[in-house]
Design a protein around this motif. Structure first.
Motif, PDB file in Angstrom:
ATOM      1  N   VAL A 131       0.864  -1.158  -0.148  1.00 50.31           N
ATOM      2  CA  VAL A 131       0.019   0.150  -0.188  1.00 50.31           C
ATOM      3  C   VAL A 131       0.745   1.315  -0.061  1.00 50.31           C
ATOM      4  N   THR A 132       1.964   1.404   0.716  1.00 52.25           N
ATOM      5  CA  THR A 132       2.893   2.403   0.987  1.00 52.25           C
ATOM      6  C   THR A 132       3.349   2.656  -0.743  1.00 52.25           C
ATOM      7  N   LYS A 133       3.588   1.635  -1.607  1.00 48.96           N
ATOM      8  CA  LYS A 133       3.949   1.777  -3.133  1.00 48.96           C
ATOM      9  C   LYS A 133       2.872   2.230  -3.686  1.00 48.96           C
ATOM     10  N   LYS A 134       1.716   1.974  -3.511  1.00 50.22           N
ATOM     11  CA  LYS A 134       0.568   2.074  -4.130  1.00 50.22           C
ATOM     12  C   LYS A 134       0.358   3.808  -3.902  1.00 50.22           C
ATOM     13  N   ILE A 135       0.544   4.349  -2.747  1.00 53.02           N
ATOM     14  CA  ILE A 135       0.133   5.495  -2.228  1.00 53.02           C
ATOM     15  C   ILE A 135       1.173   6.500  -2.926  1.00 53.02           C
ATOM     16  N   GLU A 136       2.336   6.051  -2.929  1.00 53.93           N
ATOM     17  CA  GLU A 136       3.473   6.868  -3.602  1.00 53.93           C
ATOM     18  C   GLU A 136       3.244   7.040  -5.199  1.00 53.93           C
ATOM     19  N   ASN A 137       2.793   6.023  -5.689  1.00 51.99           N
ATOM     20  CA  ASN A 137       2.312   5.941  -7.526  1.00 51.99           C
ATOM     21  C   ASN A 137       1.221   6.978  -7.537  1.00 51.99           C
ATOM     22  N   GLU A 138       0.194   6.683  -6.633  1.00 51.20           N
ATOM     23  CA  GLU A 138      -1.179   7.652  -6.969  1.00 51.20           C
ATOM     24  C   GLU A 138      -0.781   8.983  -6.657  1.00 51.20           C
ATOM     25  N   VAL A 139      -0.067   9.366  -5.622  1.00 49.75           N
ATOM     26  CA  VAL A 139       0.526  10.799  -5.423  1.00 49.75           C
ATOM     27  C   VAL A 139       0.952  11.419  -6.669  1.00 49.75           C
ATOM     28  N   GLU A 140       1.893  10.595  -7.289  1.00 45.11           N
ATOM     29  CA  GLU A 140       2.787  11.107  -8.146  1.00 45.11           C
ATOM     30  C   GLU A 140       1.864  11.359  -9.471  1.00 45.11           C
ATOM     31  N   LYS A 141       1.086  10.296  -9.696  1.00 41.10           N
ATOM     32  CA  LYS A 141      -0.058  10.874 -10.790  1.00 41.10           C
ATOM     33  C   LYS A 141      -0.728  11.897 -10.453  1.00 41.10           C
ATOM     34  N   PHE A 142      -1.456  11.909  -9.088  1.00 35.69           N
ATOM     35  CA  PHE A 142      -2.233  13.178  -8.820  1.00 35.69           C
ATOM     36  C   PHE A 142      -1.262  14.522  -9.032  1.00 35.69           C
ATOM     37  N   ASN A 143      -0.110  14.431  -8.747  1.00 34.21           N
ATOM     38  CA  ASN A 143       0.670  15.736  -8.769  1.00 34.21           C
ATOM     39  C   ASN A 143       0.807  16.016 -10.311  1.00 34.21           C
TER      40      ASN A 143
END
Length: 674
Positions: A131-143
């Motif tokens: 989940v930590t990895k998923k969060i990092e990926n989603e934040v990158e996409k959002f930004n």
């Protein structure tokens, strides 16, 4: 301050942890935001994403370990917020559907106290990592999608209740990835767990104590106090960011004084029931030596539980499982068919003592031929009885230590419970004796070549099977009797279990902070004390429920108002406007006819007649008053219902706001919609 902790109170953390149990559905953004607003009076306007362990295909396995958890991610880059909360759920009663496997209560014994299982910890570790990895990926996409260039580091925190408190502490000890960990009425880690999970610690402990930890006798022979002190010193720095929130009466807090448990970090203790002091005195009467004996005995069954759940554990300890009952039923069915239509075979060279004529040879001896299916089932039963004989013998040898533990724990309750426990002991002896009575022949297999002996031994085997079935039912009955007569002990245990709940702790925190509220499930209940007739009366109002009723009620009335408005519009269009339109069309036609009489010459059959004018005497009646009155009365009725219902809801709201006027944010809570 940027990225300041959002779940910044112990009550808020406990309430969010309670959401994980999903009593009214899975934890979600709306529930999180509502509880956050109820406790802080602030609206979180950023992104809230919830990741559930059950939704991750990477964690799906043939046999579920019982681990459950969620990660809540808060993201509001405008305010510099990027933080997650890994929430590991505690133990639940009940079984997985059709499997006979408890969700995870027995893991508390084998995984924590015995230190023999790691599957739930491994799932918790993998879940947090994924989940930590998923969060990092989603934040990158959002930004990227929102042209945000400033990167905000993710701050991770952990919250765990009960068994989940154990998981979250182990994750922090082993990874150090959390800024802070909150362990709520937790099952603390044990040295035995850490020796299995942390190889570095195991190596150092092996060198320090000079013991072979793969040998259970050596492992559990180390004085618990020495083991505890060694482990706490070793992990002190890793555990400094662990904070315990504990109910004074919590059952796990009492149990944590037993052998093997360690205490890391800081702790706040709350009195959740001033009239109850917990079960510490009961736990304190238990002998450490007896616990060690039980620990050594039970350690051998960890793999059986891991592979087969509760059924596998009982089979490994006693030889008994549900398949044994099925086997007895199958034998009974085949035995019945055998008796109804036996096939007889002649035994060569064998005769009865009854001659056909005086002085002649006896009659030939015929015996029933045992069918292959029945013979196979009887052989299987003989094997199962042999297994059961060995395992129950071993169990009976180890039971005295367990009986002493029961006797010590129940010494303050009375002799009746102990009597039932001893009766269970006797049932096990009866099972062993029943098996032993036929061991010489039935278990040897030597009877298999003699059909006459087969029939006799078959009956004996079936009788023993039925005896075991009866004795096993007796064990179940005695367990129920213990529940029925336990009295104060069960009451104390029940109170201790109640104190274990996350919302019970939240209520205790509120009581200590004099907040005049308590919590039930995910609801906030306000408390008002009033004086009447010289007595103090307590009034409780479930604010969360009242807000739901108010908001849903207003919403439903608005929906119904909208429906009525559409009905009124349709009434006006389809009836009133249509009638006026038809009337006007008719008048227009009359006017045209009177102004253009020659246009209607073709309607007169006589050619010699000249039409000079047409005069129409119209009599157009309005819509019947009863028709319009019916609709108007219906609309008026609905409008009155809406007004009265809305007034009632508003009155309930205003009454609560007035009663609890000191609670400044109540009005806002009624208006808030996530």
């Amino acid at each position: 301050m940027a990225n300041e902790e959002l779940l910044n109170s112990n009550i808020l953390r406990a309430r969010i942890a309670e959401l994980e149990y999903g009593k009214d559905g899975s934890i979600n953004e709306e529930k999180i935001k509502r509880i956050y607003f109820e406790e802080t009076g602030k609206i979180f306007e950023g992104e809230v994403n919830v990741f559930h362990s059950k939704d991750l295909p990477e964690l799906k396995k043939e046999r579920d370990s019982g681990f459950d958890g969620s990660v809540i991610h808060f993201y509001e880059p405008e305010k510099g917020i990027n933080q997650s909360y890994t929430i590991t759920r505690g133990s639940e009663s009940g079984k997985q559907e059709d499997s006979g496997v408890p969700l995870d209560w027995i893991y508390n014994g084998f995984g924590i106290f015995e230190g023999k299982l790691t599957n739930q910890y491994k799932d918790a570790y993998e879940f947090d990592r994924l989940v930590t990895k998923k969060i990092e990926n989603e934040v990158e996409k959002f930004n990227k999608a929102n042209n945000i260039t400033e990167k905000i580091s993710l701050e991770k925190r952990g919250i765990g209740h009960s068994l989940g408190g154990n998981h979250i502490q182990l994750l922090q000890i082993m990874t150090g990835s959390f800024t802070k960990v909150y362990a709520i009425n937790d099952a603390p880690p044990t040295v035995y767990q850490l020796l299995l999970i942390d190889q570095d610690f195991a190596d150092i402990a092996t060198e320090h104590f000079g013991k072979d930890f793969s040998d259970n006798n050596q492992l559990y022979s180390i004085p618990p106090a020495e083991l505890k002190a060694f482990a706490e010193k070793y992990y002190r720095e890793r555990g400094q960011n662990i904070h315990h929130l504990t109910s004074e009466e919590d059952m796990l807090f009492a149990i944590s004084k037993l052998r093997g448990f360690i205490d890391l970090g800081t702790r706040e203790i709350y009195d959740t029931d001033p009239e109850f002091k917990g079960i510490g005195d009961i736990i304190g009467r238990i002998s450490d030596e007896d616990l060690r004996a039980v620990q050594i005995f039970m350690a051998q069954f960890a793999s059986a539980y891991e592979e087969g759940g509760l059924d596998g554990l009982i089979r490994a300890m006693t030889g008994y499982d549900k398949d044994f009952d099925v086997l007895l039923d199958d034998i009974a069915g085949e035995w019945k068919k055998f008796l109804e239509n036996p096939k007889w075979i002649k035994i060569e060279g064998a005769y009865t003592p009854f001659p056909l004529v005086v002085g002649g040879p006896g009659l030939p001896l015929y015996v029933p031929n045992v069918p292959h299916e029945l013979f196979g089932l009887l052989g299987e039963l003989a094997g199962r009885l042999g297994e059961m004989a060995v395992k129950i013998k071993t169990l009976l040898e180890e039971l005295p230590a367990a009986l002493r533990i029961v006797k010590a724990a129940l010494s303050g309750v009375g002799a009746e419970i102990l009597k039932e426990v001893l009766a269970i002991h006797q049932h096990l002896i009866n099972i062993a004796k029943a098996i032993g009575d036929i061991a010489g022949t039935a278990l040897s297999g030597s009877w298999g070549i003699n059909p006459a002996k087969v029939a006799a031994v078959a009956a004996s085997l079936m009788n023993v099977g039925k005896t075991i079935e009866v004795e096993w039912q007796g064990i179940k009955d005695k367990v129920q009797n213990i529940k029925d007569i336990a009295g104060d002990f069960i009451d104390s245990l029940g109170k201790s279990i109640h104190a274990h709940g996350a919302t019970t702790l939240a209520s205790g925190i509120a009581m200590k902070e004099k907040l005049n509220r308590r919590y039930l499930g995910n609801d906030m209940i306000l408390i008002k004390e009033t004086r009447s007739g010289g007595k103090t009366e307590k009034i409780e109002v479930n604010l969360s429920s009242a807000v739901r009723i108010y908001q849903i009620g207003i919403e439903k009335y608005e929906e119904q108002k909208d429906v009525v408005r559409r009905l009124q519009a349709m009434y006006g269009t389809d009836y009133l406007d249509d009638f006026r339109r038809r009337t006007q069309n008719l008048l227009n036609s009359i006017s045209y006819m009177e102004g253009n009489p020659q246009a209607y010459r073709h309607l007169v059959p006589n050619d010699n007649v000249k039409i000079t004018g047409i005069n129409v005497h119209e009599d157009i009646r309005p819509l019947d008053s009863s028709f319009s009155e019916t609709f108007e009365e219906m609309f008026h009725y609905f409008q009155q219902e809406f007004e009265e219902g809305t007034k009632l809801l508003s009155k309930i709201r205003s009454s609560i706001e007035e009663m609890f006027s000191e609670e400044k944010k109540i009005a806002a809570v009624f208006d808030y919609r996530p």
